[in-house]
Design a protein around this motif. Structure first.
Motif: not given
Ligand code: PML
Ligand code: MG
Ligand code: MG
Ligand code: MG
Length: 261
Positions: A198, A203, A215
């Protein structure tokens, strides 16, 4: 039944075309009665984003005929452990290695996201397209990258998916959207794998996705507070990046698949 593509992109310091920096984006595909609330939700996402208030927000609503929409089963989700950014990057390189991508190319991809893939530094609006064998970047506009559109969960499946995964702590809109996008990208002919984390400062998780391994989530791929994140699509044997990007615009709705944790 018709579907509607709802797309949002937001930037600060001017529009993306004027060189503004990317703040937030969203790509959804919803039934007619959900268009208004989806527009509202995406505009709220843009206007309240932790990267700051945008001064440009573009929302596009476009009809998609039902017969154009394809269903895909969501990729299975699994998780690998990592306790630091270095470990997270090493795990990503290792998984990419299992998919036949050399250490050199995988490390190049990690660096391209970590160092801010856009020419001016900072996050890209779209994804890097990287030759899986040579590491060459193929996008014609490296500030924009390629985008994926017209992708969502089937409205009857999303709530059930949230219930499926609530006990493992991943029932979030962010992860549902990322899984939908990754499923579509890895089903698009020419894709070998996707690497993503992200660009949101709060995050730090990401994933490696592939048709082969599913995934695979990695808990940490960047330092807290960093605005640098993005996506690399590793490709092999595509005829042109334009055709590849066009295939990424084909409308897709996701259905659940039993999670293999
Ligand atoms: C985003 O910020 O939209 C990308 C997120 C990617 C990771 C999602 C996850 O935790 O699996
Ligand atoms: Mg983004
Ligand atoms: Mg996003
Ligand atoms: Mg973001």
């Amino acid at each position: 039944m018709e579907w509607f593509s709802v797309r949002m992109r937001a930037a600060a310091g001017g529009s993306h075309e004027q060189g503004g920096s990317h703040i937030s984006g969203g790509e959804r595909l919803v039934p007619v009665d959900a268009v208004e609330s989806m527009v509202q939700s995406l505009v709220r996402r843009a206007m309240t984003h932790e990267l700051g208030r945008p001064d440009f927000v573009n929302v596009t609503v476009e009809v998609v005929p039902a017969e154009a929409v394809r269903s895909l089963p969501a990729l299975p989700i699994s998780k690998r452990e990592a306790e630091s950014v270095e470990q997270g990057h090493a795990v990503a390189v290792e998984i990419l290695g299992e998919l036949g991508i050399s250490r050199e190319v995988a490390e190049l991809a990690v660096c391209s996201i970590a160092e801010g893939p856009a020419p001016n530094g900072g996050a890209m609006r779209g994804a890097i397209v990287m030759d899986a064998d040579t590491g060459q970047r193929l996008e014609s506009d490296s500030a924009r990258g390629v985008r994926v559109a017209k992708i969502d969960w089937h409205p009857e499946e999303l709530q059930a998916w949230y219930e499926d995964v609530r006990s493992i702590g991943i029932a979030s809109e962010r992860i549902a959207e990322a899984l939908a996008l990754a499923t579509k990208v890895t089903h698009t002919p020419g894709t070998v794998a996707e690497l993503c984390w992200s660009d949101d400062p709060g995050y730090v998780s990401g994933y490696v996705a592939s048709a082969e391994l599913g995934y695979v989530r990695i808990p940490i791929l960047k330092e807290w507070g960093s605005p640098l994140g993005g996506r690399v699509f590793f490709v092999r044997g595509i005829s042109s990046v334009e055709d590849y990007e066009e295939a990424l615009q084909a409308p897709v709705l996701l259905r659940r698949e039993e999670n293999k944790r």
